[in-house]
Design an enzyme around this catalytic site. Sequence first.
Site, PDB file in Angstrom:
ATOM      1  N   SER A 140     -36.492 -20.241 -32.603  1.00 19.55           N
ATOM      2  CA  SER A 140     -37.272 -18.998 -32.524  1.00 19.55           C
ATOM      3  C   SER A 140     -37.671 -18.702 -31.087  1.00 19.55           C
ATOM      4  O   SER A 140     -37.841 -19.619 -30.272  1.00 19.55           O
ATOM      5  CB  SER A 140     -38.554 -19.143 -33.353  1.00 19.55           C
ATOM      6  OG  SER A 140     -39.390 -18.013 -33.162  1.00 19.55           O
ATOM      7  N   TYR A 153     -45.956 -23.817 -35.023  1.00 14.52           N
ATOM      8  CA  TYR A 153     -44.575 -23.307 -35.150  1.00 14.52           C
ATOM      9  C   TYR A 153     -43.840 -23.365 -33.802  1.00 14.52           C
ATOM     10  O   TYR A 153     -42.684 -23.773 -33.733  1.00 14.52           O
ATOM     11  CB  TYR A 153     -44.667 -21.882 -35.683  1.00 14.52           C
ATOM     12  CG  TYR A 153     -43.372 -21.184 -36.007  1.00 14.52           C
ATOM     13  CD1 TYR A 153     -42.674 -21.459 -37.180  1.00 14.52           C
ATOM     14  CD2 TYR A 153     -42.860 -20.199 -35.160  1.00 14.52           C
ATOM     15  CE1 TYR A 153     -41.507 -20.773 -37.490  1.00 14.52           C
ATOM     16  CE2 TYR A 153     -41.699 -19.507 -35.461  1.00 14.52           C
ATOM     17  CZ  TYR A 153     -41.025 -19.799 -36.631  1.00 14.52           C
ATOM     18  OH  TYR A 153     -39.866 -19.113 -36.934  1.00 14.52           O
TER      19      TYR A 153
HETATM   20  P1  NAP Z   1     -37.662 -16.552 -45.262  1.00 12.77           P
HETATM   21  O1  NAP Z   1     -37.119 -15.206 -45.601  1.00 12.77           O
HETATM   22  O2  NAP Z   1     -39.102 -16.832 -45.469  1.00 12.77           O
HETATM   23  O3  NAP Z   1     -36.790 -17.644 -46.057  1.00 12.77           O
HETATM   24  C1  NAP Z   1     -37.075 -18.998 -45.886  1.00 12.77           C
HETATM   25  C2  NAP Z   1     -35.976 -19.823 -46.508  1.00 12.77           C
HETATM   26  O4  NAP Z   1     -36.238 -21.200 -46.209  1.00 12.77           O
HETATM   27  C3  NAP Z   1     -35.922 -19.701 -48.022  1.00 12.77           C
HETATM   28  O5  NAP Z   1     -34.579 -19.766 -48.403  1.00 12.77           O
HETATM   29  C4  NAP Z   1     -36.690 -20.938 -48.500  1.00 12.77           C
HETATM   30  O6  NAP Z   1     -36.298 -21.414 -49.783  1.00 12.77           O
HETATM   31  C5  NAP Z   1     -36.277 -21.925 -47.433  1.00 12.77           C
HETATM   32  N1  NAP Z   1     -37.197 -23.057 -47.304  1.00 12.77           N
HETATM   33  C6  NAP Z   1     -38.494 -23.047 -46.900  1.00 12.77           C
HETATM   34  N2  NAP Z   1     -38.990 -24.296 -46.915  1.00 12.77           N
HETATM   35  C7  NAP Z   1     -37.992 -25.106 -47.339  1.00 12.77           C
HETATM   36  C8  NAP Z   1     -37.881 -26.496 -47.577  1.00 12.77           C
HETATM   37  N3  NAP Z   1     -38.917 -27.321 -47.365  1.00 12.77           N
HETATM   38  N4  NAP Z   1     -36.700 -26.987 -48.027  1.00 12.77           N
HETATM   39  C9  NAP Z   1     -35.644 -26.169 -48.245  1.00 12.77           C
HETATM   40  N5  NAP Z   1     -35.692 -24.846 -48.039  1.00 12.77           N
HETATM   41  C10 NAP Z   1     -36.849 -24.314 -47.592  1.00 12.77           C
HETATM   42  O7  NAP Z   1     -37.373 -16.920 -43.742  1.00 12.77           O
HETATM   43  P2  NAP Z   1     -36.396 -16.251 -42.654  1.00 12.77           P
HETATM   44  O8  NAP Z   1     -37.132 -15.201 -41.949  1.00 12.77           O
HETATM   45  O9  NAP Z   1     -35.069 -15.976 -43.245  1.00 12.77           O
HETATM   46  O10 NAP Z   1     -36.286 -17.490 -41.625  1.00 12.77           O
HETATM   47  C11 NAP Z   1     -35.164 -18.334 -41.568  1.00 12.77           C
HETATM   48  C12 NAP Z   1     -35.258 -19.168 -40.294  1.00 12.77           C
HETATM   49  O11 NAP Z   1     -35.312 -18.302 -39.162  1.00 12.77           O
HETATM   50  C13 NAP Z   1     -36.512 -20.032 -40.223  1.00 12.77           C
HETATM   51  O12 NAP Z   1     -36.206 -21.270 -39.630  1.00 12.77           O
HETATM   52  C14 NAP Z   1     -37.429 -19.234 -39.328  1.00 12.77           C
HETATM   53  O13 NAP Z   1     -38.363 -20.061 -38.689  1.00 12.77           O
HETATM   54  C15 NAP Z   1     -36.429 -18.623 -38.375  1.00 12.77           C
HETATM   55  N6  NAP Z   1     -36.908 -17.417 -37.694  1.00 12.77           N
HETATM   56  C16 NAP Z   1     -37.214 -16.286 -38.385  1.00 12.77           C
HETATM   57  C17 NAP Z   1     -37.651 -15.163 -37.700  1.00 12.77           C
HETATM   58  C18 NAP Z   1     -37.979 -13.863 -38.382  1.00 12.77           C
HETATM   59  O14 NAP Z   1     -38.445 -12.953 -37.703  1.00 12.77           O
HETATM   60  N7  NAP Z   1     -37.747 -13.727 -39.672  1.00 12.77           N
HETATM   61  C19 NAP Z   1     -37.804 -15.217 -36.312  1.00 12.77           C
HETATM   62  C20 NAP Z   1     -37.481 -16.389 -35.634  1.00 12.77           C
HETATM   63  C21 NAP Z   1     -37.043 -17.481 -36.339  1.00 12.77           C
HETATM   64  P3  NAP Z   1     -36.974 -20.844 -51.161  1.00 12.77           P
HETATM   65  O15 NAP Z   1     -36.381 -19.457 -51.355  1.00 12.77           O
HETATM   66  O16 NAP Z   1     -36.564 -21.816 -52.224  1.00 12.77           O
HETATM   67  O17 NAP Z   1     -38.449 -20.791 -50.914  1.00 12.77           O
END
Ligand code: NAP
Length: 242
Positions: A140, A153
Site C-alpha cells: 500500500s 497498517y
Molecule cells: P477488501 O475488499 O476488504 O477484501 C479483503 C479480502 O481479504 C477479502 O477477500 C477477505 O476475505 C480477505 N481476507 C481478509 N482477512 C483474511 C484472512 N485473515 N485470511 C484470508 N483472507 C482474508 O479489500 P481490498 O480493498 O480488495 O484489499 C486487498 C488488498 O489490497 C489488501 O491487502 C489491502 O491492504 C490492499 N490495499 C487496498 C487498497 C484500497 O484502496 N482498497 C489500497 C492499498 C492497499 P473474506 O471475503 O472471506 O472476508
Amino acid sequence: MKYALVTGGSRGIGRAISVKLVTLGYHVLVNFKSNREEAGRTLELIAEAGGTGELIQFNVSDSQQVDAVINKWSEEHKEDYIEVLVNNAGIRKDILMMWMENKHWRDVLDTNLDGFFYVTRALLKNMLVNRFGRIINIVSLSGIKGLPGQVNYSAAKAAVIGATKALAQEIGKKNVTVNAVAPGFIKTDMTKDLNENDLKNMIPLNRFGSPEEVAEVVCFLASGKSSYITGEVISVNGGLYT
Ligand code: NAP
C-alpha cells in the site's frame, strides 16, 4: 495445468486479480476467510472469463491452518505445484495511535504481515525445486509514505516491502521473482467508508482507482513479460505521493 493462488480472492482487488489471471492460462485457487458466497461469485466470474478455478478456504493469519490446507492440496496434486502466489488478503483497523489497543495492532499485523509469511513459506519450496515462481505482494501507499491513523497498517505494509526485497535476493538464483504492488485509493469494500469526492482533489488523476487497474499490474508481474524484474515495488495510485 498451471496453478495460481490469490489470497483474499473473494472480493475487491483479489477478485479482479483472480479473474485476470485467467488470461495467462492459470487455474486459479481463490482463497477466502469466511465469505464463501462472494468467493463463489469470483469463481463464476472466472468461468465467464473462460477459465477455471477452485475455492480454498483458510485464514492467512493461522499458520497451522495455512499449512494443513496447503499440504492437503499438495497431497492431492502430487504432480503439480502453485507457481504464482498473490499475497493480497488484508485488513485495516484505523485509529490514532494514542487510542490504539493491542487488538488493533495485532489483528492488522497478523493478517497483513504474518499472513504473507505463512502462505509464502508454505509454497516456496516447490517453487524453488521447480526453478520457477512468481510471488506478488499487495502492499500500500500507506507502507511507503505512512498515513496518519494507520500506524498499524503502515507498519505491516512497510514490513512486507522489506520482506519482498530480502526474499527477492534470497531466491533470485532459482528463477523465483518477488515483487510488490502498492495501490493508493481503490474502490472496494475496504474503502467504502471513504468519500471519493472529498479525497479525489489530492490525487493527480482526480479519482479513485479500480480493482482491475491493480490487477493489470499484478498480471504483468505474474507474466513472462516481467522476467527481469524482482525486488520492486510498483505503485498504482493515480500519482498520489506526498
Ligand atoms: P477488501 O475488499 O476488504 O477484501 C479483503 C479480502 O481479504 C477479502 O477477500 C477477505 O476475505 C480477505 N481476507 C481478509 N482477512 C483474511 C484472512 N485473515 N485470511 C484470508 N483472507 C482474508 O479489500 P481490498 O480493498 O480488495 O484489499 C486487498 C488488498 O489490497 C489488501 O491487502 C489491502 O491492504 C490492499 N490495499 C487496498 C487498497 C484500497 O484502496 N482498497 C489500497 C492499498 C492497499 P473474506 O471475503 O472471506 O472476508
